[in-house]
Design a protein around this motif. Structure first.
Motif, PDB file in Angstrom:
ATOM      1  N   TYR A  62       0.815  -1.209   0.000  1.00 12.36           N
ATOM      2  CA  TYR A  62       0.000   0.000   0.000  1.00 12.36           C
ATOM      3  C   TYR A  62       0.852   1.264   0.000  1.00 12.36           C
ATOM      4  CZ  TYR A  62      -3.236  -3.663   1.061  1.00 12.36           C
ATOM      5  OH  TYR A  62      -3.938  -4.831   1.013  1.00 12.36           O
ATOM      6  N   GLY A  63       1.960   1.213  -0.699  1.00 10.83           N
ATOM      7  CA  GLY A  63       2.779   2.394  -0.892  1.00 10.83           C
ATOM      8  C   GLY A  63       3.911   2.593   0.100  1.00 10.83           C
ATOM      9  N   GLN A  64       3.979   1.803   1.171  1.00  7.89           N
ATOM     10  CA  GLN A  64       5.032   2.027   2.164  1.00  7.89           C
ATOM     11  C   GLN A  64       6.420   1.858   1.553  1.00  7.89           C
ATOM     12  OE1 GLN A  64       5.526  -0.680   5.472  1.00  7.89           O
ATOM     13  NE2 GLN A  64       6.339   0.949   6.749  1.00  7.89           N
ATOM     14  N   GLN A  65       6.625   0.780   0.811  1.00  7.02           N
ATOM     15  CA  GLN A  65       7.945   0.563   0.221  1.00  7.02           C
ATOM     16  C   GLN A  65       8.270   1.639  -0.808  1.00  7.02           C
ATOM     17  OE1 GLN A  65       8.331  -3.420  -1.238  1.00  7.02           O
ATOM     18  NE2 GLN A  65       8.167  -4.303   0.784  1.00  7.02           N
ATOM     19  N   SER A  66       7.297   2.025  -1.616  1.00  8.00           N
ATOM     20  CA  SER A  66       7.530   3.088  -2.604  1.00  8.00           C
ATOM     21  C   SER A  66       7.893   4.395  -1.923  1.00  8.00           C
ATOM     22  CB  SER A  66       6.284   3.307  -3.471  1.00  8.00           C
ATOM     23  OG  SER A  66       6.007   2.173  -4.215  1.00  8.00           O
ATOM     24  N   PHE A  67       7.200   4.717  -0.833  1.00  4.24           N
ATOM     25  CA  PHE A  67       7.490   5.944  -0.097  1.00  4.24           C
ATOM     26  C   PHE A  67       8.914   5.923   0.439  1.00  4.24           C
ATOM     27  CE2 PHE A  67       7.933   7.978   4.046  1.00  4.24           C
ATOM     28  CZ  PHE A  67       7.691   9.297   3.698  1.00  4.24           C
ATOM     29  N   ILE A  68       9.298   4.834   1.083  1.00  4.19           N
ATOM     30  CA  ILE A  68      10.646   4.728   1.663  1.00  4.19           C
ATOM     31  C   ILE A  68      11.697   4.846   0.564  1.00  4.19           C
ATOM     32  CG2 ILE A  68      12.259   3.199   2.855  1.00  4.19           C
ATOM     33  CD1 ILE A  68       9.764   2.060   4.338  1.00  4.19           C
ATOM     34  N   TYR A  69      11.518   4.088  -0.504  1.00  5.38           N
ATOM     35  CA  TYR A  69      12.489   4.117  -1.599  1.00  5.38           C
ATOM     36  C   TYR A  69      12.598   5.510  -2.203  1.00  5.38           C
ATOM     37  CZ  TYR A  69      15.026   2.759  -5.780  1.00  5.38           C
ATOM     38  OH  TYR A  69      15.970   2.658  -6.769  1.00  5.38           O
ATOM     39  N   ASP A  70      11.465   6.095  -2.566  1.00  7.85           N
ATOM     40  CA  ASP A  70      11.479   7.419  -3.203  1.00  7.85           C
ATOM     41  C   ASP A  70      12.084   8.479  -2.290  1.00  7.85           C
ATOM     42  OD1 ASP A  70      10.301   6.291  -5.427  1.00  7.85           O
ATOM     43  OD2 ASP A  70       8.296   7.060  -4.980  1.00  7.85           O
ATOM     44  N   LEU A  71      11.726   8.452  -1.018  1.00  3.25           N
ATOM     45  CA  LEU A  71      12.245   9.433  -0.064  1.00  3.25           C
ATOM     46  C   LEU A  71      13.764   9.337   0.075  1.00  3.25           C
ATOM     47  CD1 LEU A  71      11.710  11.623   2.140  1.00  3.25           C
ATOM     48  CD2 LEU A  71      11.654   9.724   3.758  1.00  3.25           C
TER      49      LEU A  71
ATOM     50  N   VAL B  10      15.999   7.865  -1.925  1.00  2.00           N
ATOM     51  CA  VAL B  10      16.698   8.161  -3.183  1.00  2.00           C
ATOM     52  C   VAL B  10      16.713   9.666  -3.436  1.00  2.00           C
ATOM     53  CG1 VAL B  10      16.606   7.895  -5.691  1.00  2.00           C
ATOM     54  CG2 VAL B  10      16.307   5.903  -4.222  1.00  2.00           C
ATOM     55  N   ALA B  11      15.570  10.326  -3.252  1.00  2.00           N
ATOM     56  CA  ALA B  11      15.508  11.780  -3.469  1.00  2.00           C
ATOM     57  C   ALA B  11      16.427  12.515  -2.498  1.00  2.00           C
ATOM     58  CB  ALA B  11      14.070  12.276  -3.311  1.00  2.00           C
ATOM     59  N   ALA B  12      16.434  12.094  -1.252  1.00  2.00           N
ATOM     60  CA  ALA B  12      17.317  12.741  -0.270  1.00  2.00           C
ATOM     61  C   ALA B  12      18.770  12.578  -0.681  1.00  2.00           C
ATOM     62  CB  ALA B  12      17.073  12.151   1.118  1.00  2.00           C
ATOM     63  N   SER B  13      19.139  11.377  -1.075  1.00  2.00           N
ATOM     64  CA  SER B  13      20.520  11.111  -1.496  1.00  2.00           C
ATOM     65  C   SER B  13      20.912  11.970  -2.688  1.00  2.00           C
ATOM     66  CB  SER B  13      20.660   9.628  -1.838  1.00  2.00           C
ATOM     67  OG  SER B  13      21.915   9.363  -2.400  1.00  2.00           O
ATOM     68  N   ARG B  14      20.008  12.125  -3.626  1.00  2.00           N
ATOM     69  CA  ARG B  14      20.288  12.933  -4.830  1.00  2.00           C
ATOM     70  C   ARG B  14      20.404  14.415  -4.513  1.00  2.00           C
ATOM     71  NH1 ARG B  14      16.378   9.700  -9.023  1.00  2.00           N
ATOM     72  NH2 ARG B  14      17.808   7.960  -9.338  1.00  2.00           N
TER      73      ARG B  14
ATOM     74  N   SER C 149      22.103  15.556  -1.940  1.00  2.00           N
ATOM     75  CA  SER C 149      23.298  15.636  -1.082  1.00  2.00           C
ATOM     76  C   SER C 149      23.010  15.450   0.397  1.00  2.00           C
ATOM     77  CB  SER C 149      24.031  16.954  -1.317  1.00  2.00           C
ATOM     78  OG  SER C 149      24.407  17.067  -2.671  1.00  2.00           O
ATOM     79  N   VAL C 150      21.951  14.729   0.720  1.00  2.00           N
ATOM     80  CA  VAL C 150      21.674  14.372   2.113  1.00  2.00           C
ATOM     81  C   VAL C 150      22.310  13.014   2.351  1.00  2.00           C
ATOM     82  CG1 VAL C 150      19.863  13.807   3.784  1.00  2.00           C
ATOM     83  CG2 VAL C 150      19.506  15.655   2.133  1.00  2.00           C
ATOM     84  N   ARG C 151      23.109  12.906   3.417  1.00  2.00           N
ATOM     85  CA  ARG C 151      23.693  11.621   3.782  1.00  2.00           C
ATOM     86  C   ARG C 151      22.620  10.827   4.515  1.00  2.00           C
ATOM     87  NH1 ARG C 151      27.813  15.185   4.808  1.00  2.00           N
ATOM     88  NH2 ARG C 151      27.213  15.306   6.984  1.00  2.00           N
ATOM     89  N   VAL C 152      22.257   9.681   3.940  1.00  2.00           N
ATOM     90  CA  VAL C 152      21.140   8.903   4.447  1.00  2.00           C
ATOM     91  C   VAL C 152      21.637   7.620   5.089  1.00  2.00           C
ATOM     92  CG1 VAL C 152      18.989   7.748   3.833  1.00  2.00           C
ATOM     93  CG2 VAL C 152      19.668   9.823   2.612  1.00  2.00           C
ATOM     94  N   SER C 153      21.115   7.320   6.284  1.00  2.00           N
ATOM     95  CA  SER C 153      21.349   6.047   6.951  1.00  2.00           C
ATOM     96  C   SER C 153      19.996   5.385   7.180  1.00  2.00           C
ATOM     97  CB  SER C 153      22.027   6.240   8.309  1.00  2.00           C
ATOM     98  OG  SER C 153      23.308   6.791   8.150  1.00  2.00           O
ATOM     99  N   LEU C 154      19.915   4.106   6.868  1.00  2.00           N
ATOM    100  CA  LEU C 154      18.702   3.327   7.092  1.00  2.00           C
ATOM    101  C   LEU C 154      19.025   2.282   8.144  1.00  2.00           C
ATOM    102  CD1 LEU C 154      15.818   2.371   6.369  1.00  2.00           C
ATOM    103  CD2 LEU C 154      16.862   0.970   4.570  1.00  2.00           C
ATOM    104  N   ALA C 155      18.325   2.337   9.268  1.00  2.00           N
ATOM    105  CA  ALA C 155      18.519   1.360  10.345  1.00  2.00           C
ATOM    106  C   ALA C 155      17.295   0.452  10.374  1.00  2.00           C
ATOM    107  CB  ALA C 155      18.692   2.063  11.681  1.00  2.00           C
ATOM    108  N   VAL C 156      17.517  -0.830  10.121  1.00  2.00           N
ATOM    109  CA  VAL C 156      16.432  -1.811  10.065  1.00  2.00           C
ATOM    110  C   VAL C 156      16.675  -2.851  11.148  1.00  2.00           C
ATOM    111  CG1 VAL C 156      15.220  -3.464   8.594  1.00  2.00           C
ATOM    112  CG2 VAL C 156      16.301  -1.466   7.575  1.00  2.00           C
TER     113      VAL C 156
ATOM    114  N   ARG D 215      22.579   1.362  -2.453  1.00  2.00           N
ATOM    115  CA  ARG D 215      23.221   2.266  -3.418  1.00  2.00           C
ATOM    116  C   ARG D 215      23.077   3.730  -2.999  1.00  2.00           C
ATOM    117  NH1 ARG D 215      21.420   2.677  -9.725  1.00  2.00           N
ATOM    118  NH2 ARG D 215      22.778   4.405 -10.262  1.00  2.00           N
ATOM    119  N   TYR D 216      22.011   4.034  -2.250  1.00  2.00           N
ATOM    120  CA  TYR D 216      21.687   5.418  -1.894  1.00  2.00           C
ATOM    121  C   TYR D 216      21.856   5.736  -0.413  1.00  2.00           C
ATOM    122  CZ  TYR D 216      19.540   5.004  -6.444  1.00  2.00           C
ATOM    123  OH  TYR D 216      19.331   4.768  -7.775  1.00  2.00           O
TER     124      TYR D 216
END
Length: 94
Positions: A28-37, A39-43, A45-52, A66-67
């Motif tokens: 229901y869009g959760q994965q798309s939201f996470i991915y898009d957010l 990737v856009a942040a990385s593009r 120049s935001v340094r992104v860390s994902l803690a799972v 990659r991002y």
């Protein structure tokens, strides 16, 4: 800017097969939201860390590597202090 996205995948019905359909997830869009957010942040120049909490369960761990720097919850050791911003996307019994 540093962004920390904290995600709960273990114990989340989205990732334990409860919403599976023909080998794919109906998220229901959760994965798309996470991915898009992230990737856009990385593009931008935001340094992104994902803690799972369990990277093996989250299907976007590999594509997002990659991002973003992908960590297990227990392996978060952020050099340079706290992030500029954090998003906490965690399932809770409460």
């Amino acid at each position: 800017m540093d962004l920390l996205y904290v995600l709960s995948a273990a114990g989340n019905l989205l990732y334990e097969g409860q919403f599976g359909l023909h080998g794919r997830y109906q998220t229901y869009g959760q994965q798309s939201f996470i991915y898009d957010l992230l990737v856009a942040a990385s593009r931008h120049s935001v340094r992104v860390s994902l803690a799972v909490d369990d990277p093996r369960v989250f299907p976007l761990t590999s594509p997002l590597a990659r991002y973003a720097t992908v960590h297990d919850f227990s392996a978060i050791r952020r050099p340079g202090g706290p992030p500029s911003a954090a998003i906490v996307d965690v399932v809770s019994d409460d």
